[in-house]
Motif scaffolding. Sequence first.
Motif, PDB file in Angstrom:
ATOM      1  N   ILE A  46       0.855  -1.184   0.000  1.00 15.61           N
ATOM      2  CA  ILE A  46       0.000   0.000   0.000  1.00 15.61           C
ATOM      3  C   ILE A  46       0.890   1.233   0.000  1.00 15.61           C
ATOM      4  N   GLU A  47       0.655   2.126  -0.955  1.00 13.27           N
ATOM      5  CA  GLU A  47       1.367   3.395  -0.967  1.00 13.27           C
ATOM      6  C   GLU A  47       0.448   4.468  -1.518  1.00 13.27           C
ATOM      7  N   HIS A  48       0.777   5.711  -1.169  1.00 12.60           N
ATOM      8  CA  HIS A  48      -0.053   6.819  -1.590  1.00 12.60           C
ATOM      9  C   HIS A  48       0.261   7.212  -3.027  1.00 12.60           C
ATOM     10  N   ALA A  49      -0.738   7.712  -3.692  1.00 14.00           N
ATOM     11  CA  ALA A  49      -0.565   8.263  -5.034  1.00 14.00           C
ATOM     12  C   ALA A  49      -0.794   9.771  -4.961  1.00 14.00           C
ATOM     13  N   PRO A  50      -0.066  10.592  -5.732  1.00 19.45           N
ATOM     14  CA  PRO A  50       0.935  10.183  -6.718  1.00 19.45           C
ATOM     15  C   PRO A  50       2.189   9.613  -6.060  1.00 19.45           C
ATOM     16  N   LEU A  51       2.918   8.804  -6.813  1.00 18.19           N
ATOM     17  CA  LEU A  51       4.027   8.048  -6.258  1.00 18.19           C
ATOM     18  C   LEU A  51       5.385   8.692  -6.503  1.00 18.19           C
ATOM     19  N   LYS A  52       5.424   9.899  -7.043  1.00 23.75           N
ATOM     20  CA  LYS A  52       6.693  10.563  -7.337  1.00 23.75           C
ATOM     21  C   LYS A  52       7.238  11.210  -6.073  1.00 23.75           C
ATOM     22  N   LEU A  53       7.698  10.366  -5.172  1.00 27.54           N
ATOM     23  CA  LEU A  53       8.238  10.821  -3.902  1.00 27.54           C
ATOM     24  C   LEU A  53       9.643  10.265  -3.730  1.00 27.54           C
ATOM     25  N   ALA A  54      10.376  10.827  -2.793  1.00 28.68           N
ATOM     26  CA  ALA A  54      11.694  10.288  -2.464  1.00 28.68           C
ATOM     27  C   ALA A  54      11.521   8.925  -1.791  1.00 28.68           C
ATOM     28  N   ARG A  55      12.625   8.267  -1.551  1.00 28.61           N
ATOM     29  CA  ARG A  55      12.552   6.988  -0.824  1.00 28.61           C
ATOM     30  C   ARG A  55      11.868   7.198   0.525  1.00 28.61           C
ATOM     31  N   ARG A  56      10.990   6.284   0.869  1.00 29.95           N
ATOM     32  CA  ARG A  56      10.129   6.477   2.031  1.00 29.95           C
ATOM     33  C   ARG A  56      10.322   5.400   3.091  1.00 29.95           C
ATOM     34  N   PRO A  57       9.831   5.647   4.294  1.00 29.73           N
ATOM     35  CA  PRO A  57       9.849   4.594   5.310  1.00 29.73           C
ATOM     36  C   PRO A  57       9.007   3.402   4.856  1.00 29.73           C
ATOM     37  N   LEU A  58       9.383   2.229   5.325  1.00 32.19           N
ATOM     38  CA  LEU A  58       8.648   1.003   5.036  1.00 32.19           C
ATOM     39  C   LEU A  58       8.174   0.392   6.348  1.00 32.19           C
ATOM     40  N   VAL A  59       6.882   0.122   6.445  1.00 30.43           N
ATOM     41  CA  VAL A  59       6.306  -0.535   7.616  1.00 30.43           C
ATOM     42  C   VAL A  59       5.833  -1.918   7.183  1.00 30.43           C
ATOM     43  N   ILE A  60       6.509  -2.951   7.683  1.00 29.84           N
ATOM     44  CA  ILE A  60       6.160  -4.336   7.363  1.00 29.84           C
ATOM     45  C   ILE A  60       5.253  -4.853   8.468  1.00 29.84           C
ATOM     46  N   VAL A  61       4.055  -5.320   8.108  1.00 30.55           N
ATOM     47  CA  VAL A  61       3.064  -5.758   9.092  1.00 30.55           C
ATOM     48  C   VAL A  61       2.798  -7.249   8.892  1.00 30.55           C
ATOM     49  N   LEU A  62       3.034  -8.038   9.933  1.00 32.28           N
ATOM     50  CA  LEU A  62       2.874  -9.485   9.858  1.00 32.28           C
ATOM     51  C   LEU A  62       1.604  -9.919  10.582  1.00 32.28           C
ATOM     52  N   HIS A  63       0.790 -10.669   9.882  1.00 37.02           N
ATOM     53  CA  HIS A  63      -0.505 -11.105  10.417  1.00 37.02           C
ATOM     54  C   HIS A  63      -0.346 -12.218  11.444  1.00 37.02           C
ATOM     55  N   GLY A  64      -1.441 -12.507  12.145  1.00 40.79           N
ATOM     56  CA  GLY A  64      -1.449 -13.567  13.137  1.00 40.79           C
ATOM     57  C   GLY A  64      -1.812 -14.913  12.539  1.00 40.79           C
ATOM     58  N   GLU A  65      -2.069 -15.885  13.399  1.00 42.16           N
ATOM     59  CA  GLU A  65      -2.335 -17.255  12.993  1.00 42.16           C
ATOM     60  C   GLU A  65      -3.557 -17.344  12.087  1.00 42.16           C
ATOM     61  N   ASN A  66      -3.457 -18.170  11.043  1.00 38.77           N
ATOM     62  CA  ASN A  66      -4.545 -18.395  10.089  1.00 38.77           C
ATOM     63  C   ASN A  66      -4.987 -17.113   9.391  1.00 38.77           C
ATOM     64  N   GLY A  67      -4.081 -16.165   9.272  1.00 40.80           N
ATOM     65  CA  GLY A  67      -4.447 -14.900   8.643  1.00 40.80           C
ATOM     66  C   GLY A  67      -3.762 -14.716   7.307  1.00 40.80           C
ATOM     67  N   ASN A  68      -3.832 -13.483   6.815  1.00 42.29           N
ATOM     68  CA  ASN A  68      -3.090 -13.088   5.627  1.00 42.29           C
ATOM     69  C   ASN A  68      -2.901 -11.581   5.678  1.00 42.29           C
TER      70      ASN A  68
END
Length: 281
Positions: free
Chosen positions: A42-64
Amino acid sequence: MSPKWSTMLVAAFCAMSEVPQALAAAYLTIDSAGLARTALVIEHAPLKLARRPLVIVLHGENGNGARVRHRLRLESITHSAKPIFLYPDAIHGHWSDAVGAAATRDVAMLRDMTATLERRGLVNSRLIFLVGDSTGGAMAIRAVCAGLGPIAGLATIDTTMPADLAATCAPPKPLAYIAIATGHSQATASPAALAFFAKSDGCAAGPSPAPLVVSDPRNRDVAYVERFSGCKAPVEQVRIIHDGKATSAKIGASDEGASSRAEKMNDAAHLVWAFLKKLGA
């Protein structure tokens, strides 16, 4: 196999969630250790931005990835076009909870996905954050211990640290960590994780509890923040204490028709973002 992107616009999401710009959602598929691995990006548009922070989110059991995105709704909280959110999918919905080939495979997948986004010029490698819900939190801790990084901050929700890591984990540098507990009687989200990161970060003293927010006078629930002092990087936990009648501490919650679990996850999401925002997310 080269990375594949399947893109879709998220219609009307901006108006519903008060996000200032439209969002673009894409499914990323990569080959990692001979397996096709997928994630929602998921990222915001427009996408012409500098390098941005990345938030990696890991789901729980039996999720996605899509399910934990819906549960936390982090993009509706950030009010910012800066971060990219990555929601990976575990194989058959299960992260490995024990040392071995499966855990190594999942850590490699996270490393490969991060590298893919970096090669595309999207991610600031100094501002990568990990968030894990339940077993996803355990996977996030395992990834940190396995050398995924550099990681700028780690947040876990209702997570227990895998037992084998307390003796083997050696983060390359002090790591900012917050543990959030949403259960009715949980004294802490993960005593082992808190003790480990407090020691690793050189904290001088134990946590001191203090009420954080009681935003609704009709709600007697309280959220307590407990911060370790003298740390090279912040280490804290937040406990949402329930009186058995109200449904949540309502930290930032606005949907009074939501279920108890949905409200608790909303509380947790606000706490996660407040923590990550201070770290540069």
